[in-house]
Design a protein around this motif. Structure first.
Motif, mmCIF file in Angstrom:
data_model
loop_
_atom_site.group_PDB
_atom_site.id
_atom_site.type_symbol
_atom_site.label_atom_id
_atom_site.label_comp_id
_atom_site.label_asym_id
_atom_site.label_seq_id
_atom_site.Cartn_x
_atom_site.Cartn_y
_atom_site.Cartn_z
ATOM 1 N N GLN A 13 0.820 -1.205 0.000
ATOM 2 C CA GLN A 13 0.000 0.000 0.000
ATOM 3 C C GLN A 13 0.862 1.266 0.000
ATOM 4 O O GLN A 13 0.598 2.229 0.711
ATOM 5 N N TRP A 35 -3.194 -1.182 7.489
ATOM 6 C CA TRP A 35 -4.378 -0.330 7.314
ATOM 7 C C TRP A 35 -5.555 -0.961 8.050
ATOM 8 O O TRP A 35 -5.594 -2.163 8.293
ATOM 9 N N HIS A 51 -6.578 5.968 6.008
ATOM 10 C CA HIS A 51 -6.199 5.085 4.912
ATOM 11 C C HIS A 51 -7.101 3.871 4.850
ATOM 12 O O HIS A 51 -7.340 3.220 5.857
ATOM 13 N N TYR A 53 -7.862 0.373 2.107
ATOM 14 C CA TYR A 53 -7.162 -0.410 1.103
ATOM 15 C C TYR A 53 -7.371 0.179 -0.281
ATOM 16 O O TYR A 53 -8.490 0.498 -0.675
ATOM 17 N N ASP A 54 -6.298 0.327 -1.020
ATOM 18 C CA ASP A 54 -6.320 0.912 -2.366
ATOM 19 C C ASP A 54 -5.850 -0.154 -3.354
ATOM 20 O O ASP A 54 -4.695 -0.552 -3.331
ATOM 21 N N HIS A 55 -6.744 -0.607 -4.222
ATOM 22 C CA HIS A 55 -6.411 -1.675 -5.172
ATOM 23 C C HIS A 55 -5.465 -1.231 -6.279
ATOM 24 O O HIS A 55 -5.010 -2.054 -7.066
ATOM 25 N N HIS A 57 -2.468 -0.193 -5.897
ATOM 26 C CA HIS A 57 -1.100 -0.573 -5.527
ATOM 27 C C HIS A 57 -0.897 -2.065 -5.736
ATOM 28 O O HIS A 57 -1.805 -2.855 -5.537
ATOM 29 N N ASP A 59 0.903 -4.975 -4.040
ATOM 30 C CA ASP A 59 1.467 -5.243 -2.725
ATOM 31 C C ASP A 59 2.263 -6.529 -2.778
ATOM 32 O O ASP A 59 1.725 -7.588 -3.093
ATOM 33 N N ASP A 72 -5.594 -8.328 0.111
ATOM 34 C CA ASP A 72 -6.071 -7.083 0.725
ATOM 35 C C ASP A 72 -6.596 -7.278 2.143
ATOM 36 O O ASP A 72 -6.734 -6.328 2.883
#
Length: 94
Positions: A13, A35, A51, A53-55, A57, A59, A72
């Motif tokens: 992330q 996160w 923050h 989870y941002d897909h 990125h 990881d 995730d």
């Protein structure tokens, strides 16, 4: 002769992750999945969190065995397998 503690690195992330042994499985989990888990927060807590989870990125944890993608959520079987693998590599004794 002293040996260095095992180190495993990753990019999760957008944050560089360094796992240096020995760590417990809970410490590994808390470091990799730093996160907040949306299922464990109240509505007010979710709004105040900085923050999620941002897909976008990718990881990845890099271990002696290769590169492993980080799921995730820390609650999946894939996540448990990754924690076990990292734990084993951090506690390897030659």
């Amino acid at each position: 002769m002293a040996t260095d503690a095992a180190r495993i690195t990753g990019k999760v992330q957008g944050r560089d992750i360094v796992l240096a042994g020995p760590l417990s499985k809970d410490e590994i989990r808390d470091t990799v999945w730093w996160w907040p888990d949306p299922g464990s927060k109240t509505a007010g807590e979710k709004e105040s969190e900085a923050h999620e989870y941002d897909h976008s990125h990718k990881d990845v944890i890099a271990t002696l065995g290769g590169y492993y993608e980080v799921p995730d959520s820390s609650r999946t079987s894939e996540a448990e397998e990754l924690v076990d693998l990292v734990y084993t590599e951090l506690h390897f004794e030659a």
